[in-house]
Design an enzyme around this catalytic site. Sequence first.
Site, short mmCIF file in Angstrom:
data_model
loop_
_atom_site.label_atom_id
_atom_site.label_comp_id
_atom_site.label_asym_id
_atom_site.label_seq_id
_atom_site.Cartn_x
_atom_site.Cartn_y
_atom_site.Cartn_z
N HIS A 16 -21.47 33.77 -74.33
CA HIS A 16 -20.77 32.80 -73.48
C HIS A 16 -19.58 33.42 -72.76
CE1 HIS A 16 -18.23 31.46 -77.15
NE2 HIS A 16 -17.33 31.80 -76.26
N ASP A 76 -22.52 34.79 -78.59
CA ASP A 76 -23.78 34.28 -78.02
C ASP A 76 -23.85 34.52 -76.51
OD1 ASP A 76 -21.93 32.45 -77.10
OD2 ASP A 76 -22.88 30.68 -77.98
N GLU A 117 -21.68 27.90 -72.52
CA GLU A 117 -22.63 28.29 -73.56
C GLU A 117 -23.99 28.59 -72.94
OE1 GLU A 117 -21.51 28.96 -76.33
OE2 GLU A 117 -20.41 27.38 -77.36
N ASP A 162 -10.14 27.62 -69.85
CA ASP A 162 -10.76 26.49 -70.54
C ASP A 162 -9.75 25.80 -71.46
OD1 ASP A 162 -10.63 28.69 -72.22
OD2 ASP A 162 -12.79 28.87 -72.48
C1 GLP Z 1 -13.71 31.71 -76.96
C2 GLP Z 1 -13.12 31.48 -75.57
C3 GLP Z 1 -13.57 32.56 -74.62
C4 GLP Z 1 -13.51 33.88 -75.36
C5 GLP Z 1 -14.60 33.93 -76.40
C6 GLP Z 1 -14.52 35.14 -77.31
O1 GLP Z 1 -14.28 30.61 -77.55
N1 GLP Z 1 -13.34 30.20 -74.98
O2 GLP Z 1 -12.75 32.55 -73.45
O3 GLP Z 1 -13.68 34.94 -74.47
O4 GLP Z 1 -14.67 32.73 -77.11
O5 GLP Z 1 -13.45 35.02 -78.21
P1 GLP Z 1 -12.84 36.23 -79.01
O6 GLP Z 1 -12.13 37.08 -78.01
O7 GLP Z 1 -11.87 35.60 -79.97
O8 GLP Z 1 -13.94 36.93 -79.66
#
Ligand code: GLP
Length: 262
Positions: A140, A138, A145, A69
């Site tokens: 995702h 959440d 989302e 992304d």
């Molecule tokens: C982000 C990314 C995801 C990631 C998630 C968790 O916003 N777009 O690819 O897996 O949220 O992030 P983190 O590993 O910092 O908890």
Amino acid sequence: MEIVPLADAEQVARLAADVVEGLVRARRGSAVLGLATGSTPLPTYRELIRRHRAGSGPSYDGVRCFTLDEYVGLPAGHPESYRATIARELTDPLGIPADRVHGPSPDPDQLATAGERYEEALRAAGGVDVQILGIGTDGHLAFNEPGSSLASLTRLKTLTEETRRDNARFFGSVAEVPRHVLTQGLGTILRARHLLLLATGAAKAAALAAAVEGPLSASCPASVLQLHPHVTVLADGSAAAGLARRDHYREVYAAKPAWQGL
Ligand code: GLP
């Protein structure tokens, strides 16, 4: 789905690095890696870099990478853009040239076709061999989302306030976190041949339990993993704490035949 409850984030990183290196060695220069950003994969990336520098890692010559992304609306080269982040945290230190690292293009003049063009690039590369994934609090996946179609492809999405708050730590404040992103869809992610979900820390316990043991639902985008034939979930003790069947997962992993691999 194989769920592997591990003692700590270091073990998660070591095992995840083993999976990535195993694939890179097996595909001898033709591996296609799917890379995630966020904090969770960073220890894995550090482990891969450590082994590479120590000379025990595989050759990354010819390896191609696709990120999940990208933020929309950041100035080109912004240090928190996912293109800059993945170069800094992994691909530059591994010596993978920038022209072999792909991400959805946030060019404002071509946003309407960015998703389609990224899907085409993924297809042309033959698809992703191993996709590293994190999970949002959440539920995702990438930036899909809650409410995202389980069949979705790469497209523009709007972040929830929860995700913008979670990601504010990478920026000066919540206000600086972009509202819009381009993200691989859940249907795109399902096309990767092996999904490797990493989850560490207590903040992920509820989302992980919902994804793995809850109903298949767009309300928990990560529950789409239940539809994939080859998913490995590596979780530390805190992230695995909400799993009702965690003792069983431990027994299964302890009894796993050595020849099977992950
Ligand atoms: C982000 C990314 C995801 C990631 C998630 C968790 O916003 N777009 O690819 O897996 O949220 O992030 P983190 O590993 O910092 O908890």
